[in-house]
Structures are given as structure tokens and as C-alpha cells.
Motif scaffolding. Structure first.
Motif, PDB file in Angstrom:
ATOM      1  N   ASP A 192       0.829  -1.211   0.000  1.00  0.00           N
ATOM      2  CA  ASP A 192       0.000   0.000   0.000  1.00  0.00           C
ATOM      3  C   ASP A 192       0.860   1.257   0.000  1.00  0.00           C
ATOM      4  O   ASP A 192       2.079   1.197   0.172  1.00  0.00           O
ATOM      5  CB  ASP A 192      -0.962  -0.017   1.204  1.00  0.00           C
ATOM      6  N   ILE A 195       0.441   4.979   5.608  1.00  0.00           N
ATOM      7  CA  ILE A 195       1.203   5.714   6.625  1.00  0.00           C
ATOM      8  C   ILE A 195       2.502   5.017   7.025  1.00  0.00           C
ATOM      9  O   ILE A 195       3.391   5.632   7.603  1.00  0.00           O
ATOM     10  CB  ILE A 195       0.349   5.938   7.901  1.00  0.00           C
ATOM     11  N   VAL A 212       1.043  -0.013  16.485  1.00  0.00           N
ATOM     12  CA  VAL A 212       1.856   1.200  16.505  1.00  0.00           C
ATOM     13  C   VAL A 212       1.121   2.273  17.292  1.00  0.00           C
ATOM     14  O   VAL A 212       1.699   2.969  18.110  1.00  0.00           O
ATOM     15  CB  VAL A 212       2.135   1.679  15.063  1.00  0.00           C
ATOM     16  N   GLY A 224      -6.087  -5.706  16.808  1.00  0.00           N
ATOM     17  CA  GLY A 224      -4.679  -5.935  17.136  1.00  0.00           C
ATOM     18  C   GLY A 224      -4.269  -7.389  16.990  1.00  0.00           C
ATOM     19  O   GLY A 224      -3.184  -7.780  17.408  1.00  0.00           O
ATOM     20  N   GLY A 226      -5.033  -9.189  13.869  1.00  0.00           N
ATOM     21  CA  GLY A 226      -5.055  -9.583  12.457  1.00  0.00           C
ATOM     22  C   GLY A 226      -3.750 -10.184  11.960  1.00  0.00           C
ATOM     23  O   GLY A 226      -3.734 -11.265  11.361  1.00  0.00           O
ATOM     24  N   THR A 251       3.567   0.229   3.042  1.00  0.00           N
ATOM     25  CA  THR A 251       3.872  -1.044   3.684  1.00  0.00           C
ATOM     26  C   THR A 251       3.653  -2.164   2.684  1.00  0.00           C
ATOM     27  O   THR A 251       2.754  -2.076   1.834  1.00  0.00           O
ATOM     28  CB  THR A 251       2.931  -1.242   4.898  1.00  0.00           C
TER      29      THR A 251
HETATM   30  P1  ADP Z   1      -5.135  -4.054  13.915  1.00  0.00           P
HETATM   31  O1  ADP Z   1      -6.424  -4.704  14.184  1.00  0.00           O
HETATM   32  O2  ADP Z   1      -4.727  -3.062  14.964  1.00  0.00           O
HETATM   33  O3  ADP Z   1      -5.020  -3.513  12.534  1.00  0.00           O
HETATM   34  P2  ADP Z   1      -3.105  -6.027  13.114  1.00  0.00           P
HETATM   35  O4  ADP Z   1      -2.552  -7.189  13.872  1.00  0.00           O
HETATM   36  O5  ADP Z   1      -3.781  -6.308  11.824  1.00  0.00           O
HETATM   37  O6  ADP Z   1      -4.057  -5.253  14.118  1.00  0.00           O
HETATM   38  O7  ADP Z   1      -1.922  -5.002  12.866  1.00  0.00           O
HETATM   39  C1  ADP Z   1      -1.109  -4.608  13.952  1.00  0.00           C
HETATM   40  C2  ADP Z   1      -0.615  -3.192  13.780  1.00  0.00           C
HETATM   41  O8  ADP Z   1       0.279  -3.131  12.673  1.00  0.00           O
HETATM   42  C3  ADP Z   1      -1.701  -2.167  13.458  1.00  0.00           C
HETATM   43  O9  ADP Z   1      -2.317  -1.669  14.618  1.00  0.00           O
HETATM   44  C4  ADP Z   1      -0.908  -1.087  12.746  1.00  0.00           C
HETATM   45  O10 ADP Z   1      -0.260  -0.266  13.692  1.00  0.00           O
HETATM   46  C5  ADP Z   1       0.177  -1.882  12.023  1.00  0.00           C
HETATM   47  N1  ADP Z   1      -0.152  -2.160  10.602  1.00  0.00           N
HETATM   48  C6  ADP Z   1      -0.619  -3.327  10.091  1.00  0.00           C
HETATM   49  N2  ADP Z   1      -0.770  -3.240   8.753  1.00  0.00           N
HETATM   50  C7  ADP Z   1      -0.387  -1.996   8.407  1.00  0.00           C
HETATM   51  C8  ADP Z   1      -0.305  -1.276   7.158  1.00  0.00           C
HETATM   52  N3  ADP Z   1      -0.654  -1.841   5.996  1.00  0.00           N
HETATM   53  N4  ADP Z   1       0.146   0.015   7.194  1.00  0.00           N
HETATM   54  C9  ADP Z   1       0.514   0.586   8.355  1.00  0.00           C
HETATM   55  N5  ADP Z   1       0.453  -0.023   9.564  1.00  0.00           N
HETATM   56  C10 ADP Z   1       0.012  -1.297   9.594  1.00  0.00           C
END
Ligand code: ADP
Length: 267
Positions: A192, A195, A212, A224, A226, A251
Motif C-alpha cells: 500500500d 502511513i 503502533v 490488534g 489480524g 507497507t
Molecule cells: P489491527 O487490528 O490493529 O489492525 P493487526 O494485527 O492487523 O491489528 O496489525 C497490527 C498493527 O500493525 C496495526 O495496529 C498497525 O499499527 C500496524 N499495521 C498493520 N498493517 C499496516 C499497514 N498496511 N500500514 C501501516 N500499519 C500497519
């Protein structure tokens, strides 16, 4: 970590037995600590929405119920919080099944290009809402692979939903698939222009509940979990998953699935 116990009787120094025991305790303590942290996290993640729901219900009871507009808004908040709790509990159940190995993979021959088109279709509404473009690039040679379709769909949904959540409006997402020749694996990535993730967080990003920015993740409806679910599913398939990211640039999450030659079916 393999702990080998050497009986002190067979050694003149008699020390290696003690060292082995210490290592064992350290491992156990680590496990115990991460279990305690997990329970604390789960409790906190459930208590936050419950507290919100309680205060909105109290406000309704205190009179907001007589103001239709306000009542409507408050009820919406409680509904959103409830939905997030359901997502959280569903994710926890998935994780616990993956942990206890109850989740036997049920692999089927899957058309990979079709599977990737379908994940993009599932998100077409959200993509449109944020005016995010999505394109799918499939290299020649990628066709059918044996995989657990439901579980890999879950991985793809998590990755694409993250890509949308953490990409501002008018951004773009690219899904790529290729057959890596040397390791005979299918390689899929979701990239993507969002951010990004700070360098210091990268090492821990696949941990349960690690985010983050907790507040941002919550606002976006995140649990948190996924990425940690995605990692368990890919691990169960014998594959690998990794993440590359540049702050404010974007990312890219890549996973590989091993493909046995006899499993690869010419398309
Ligand atoms: P959430 O439900 O918080 O999205 P995940 O386990 O899917 O939990 O992701 C953990 C953390 O990783 C997110 O809270 C985010 O901070 C970061 N993150 C995941 N995917 C991305 C992305 N594509 N771009 C930016 N930050 C991401």
C-alpha cells in the motif's frame, strides 16, 4: 529450546544438571509471563468497549433517550462497540483453535488469480469510499495451488483490510503473485501507499495486540490480532510471512506458500 538433563552422578563437576534446570525455568517463566500478558491484554481490550457501552447506556437512561437525535447517536456508538467486541472474541477463538492445533487444514486445489480477484471484490465498497485504487499483478506461471481456502482468504482479508485502514484517501494498493522458481513457492504480497510503520515497531508487529498506535487502531475498528492470526495460518501451511515498511511511504506484506511439484496443476 531442547533441554538435556545430565545426571550429576555421571559428571565430576556435577554442574551441568543445574544449568539445564535453570534454562528450563527461564523458558517456563517466559511462557508464563507471555500468558499473563495475553490475559491482561484480553481483559483490557474487552473492558474498554464495555466501559464505553455502560456510560452511553447511563446517559440514555439519564434523559438522552428523550432526544431522538442524541439517542440515535448514542445507540450507534454502543452498536459499534458491541460489533468490535464480537470481532475481538471471534479473532480470539480463531487464535485459540490455531494454537491448539484443532484447526486441521483442509486443503483444496485453488485457482490463485481467481482467489485474488475475489478478495479485491469483497473490498470494492470500502475501496470506493476512500477512493483507493487496487490493482492485481499476476506473473505467468501462477495458476492452481493446494491451500486451505477459508484460512488463506482470512489472511488476505486481514492484509487488504489493513492496507485500506492505514492508507489515506486517494492512495493505491497492489496485490502481486508470483511463483518463486528457486524455492518452489507461491509468493503473494499486498502493498500500500499508506502511513507506514516506524522502524522500531517492525520487529514486534506480528505479536498479539501489538499496534503502533492503539487509539488509531481502535478507531479503525482493529483488534490488534489480524497480523498474528495471519502468521499462524501461514505457519500452519509451512510458509513464511514478513513485512517491509517505510514511514509515510507505505507497507508491503509478503507471504509464501510452499508448493509441491505434484501439487502444482498446470492452468
Ligand atoms: P489491527 O487490528 O490493529 O489492525 P493487526 O494485527 O492487523 O491489528 O496489525 C497490527 C498493527 O500493525 C496495526 O495496529 C498497525 O499499527 C500496524 N499495521 C498493520 N498493517 C499496516 C499497514 N498496511 N500500514 C501501516 N500499519 C500497519
Amino acid at each position: 529450546v531442547r533441554v538435556t538433563f545430565t545426571s550429576p552422578h555421571h559428571r565430576e563437576d556435577g554442574l551441568s544438571g543445574t544449568i539445564a534446570v535453570l534454562q528450563d525455568v527461564t523458558e517456563q517463566e517466559k511462557l508464563e509471563r507471555s500468558r499473563r500478558e495475553f490475559v491482561a491484554n484480553v481483559s483490557h481490550e474487552l473492558r474498554t468497549p464495555l466501559t464505553t457501552i455502560k456510560s452511553y447506556l447511563e446517559a440514555l437512561d439519564d434523559g438522552a433517550v428523550d432526544d431522538p437525535q442524541l439517542a440515535h447517536r448514542f445507540i450507534n456508538v454502543t452498536r459499534n462497540e458491541t460489533e468490535r467486541m464480537i470481532r475481538l472474541v471471534t479473532d480470539l477463538l480463531h487464535l485459540s483453535r490455531l494454537d491448539s492445533k484443532q484447526a486441521m487444514l483442509s486443503k483444496e486445489e485453488t485457482n490463485v488469480p481467481e482467489m485474488l480477484e475475489e478478495v479485491a471484490d469483497r473490498f470494492s465498497f470500502q475501496l470506493q469510499q476512500k477512493d483507493i485504487e487496487i490493482d492485481i499483478a499476476i506473473e505467468d506461471g501462477v495458476s492452481h495451488v493446494m491451500l486451505d481456502r477459508d484460512k488463506i482468504d482470512q489472511v488476505l482479508d486481514n492484509l487488504v483490510s489493513n492496507a485500506i485502514k492505514y492508507t489515506p484517501e486517494h492512495g493505491s494498493i497492489r496485490i502481486e503473485a508470483r511463483q518463486s522458481a528457486k524455492s518452489s513457492a507461491l509468493e503473494v504480497s499486498v502493498k500500500d501507499t499508506g502511513i507506514g510503520i516506524p522502524k522500531k515497531d517492525l520487529a514486534r508487529i506480528f505479536e498479539r495486540f501489538y499496534r503502533v498506535d492503539k487509539a488509531r487502531s481502535r478507531n479503525m475498528g482493529g483488534t490488534g490480532l489480524g497480523l498474528s492470526i495471519a502468521r499462524e495460518i501461514i505457519k500452519a501451511h509451512g510458509g513464511t510471512i514478513y513485512l517491509e515498511s517505510e514511514l509515510n511511504q507505505g507497507t508491503k506484506v509478503t507471504f509464501t506458500l510452499p508448493v509441491k511439484d505434484e501439487e502444482r496443476v498446470a492452468g
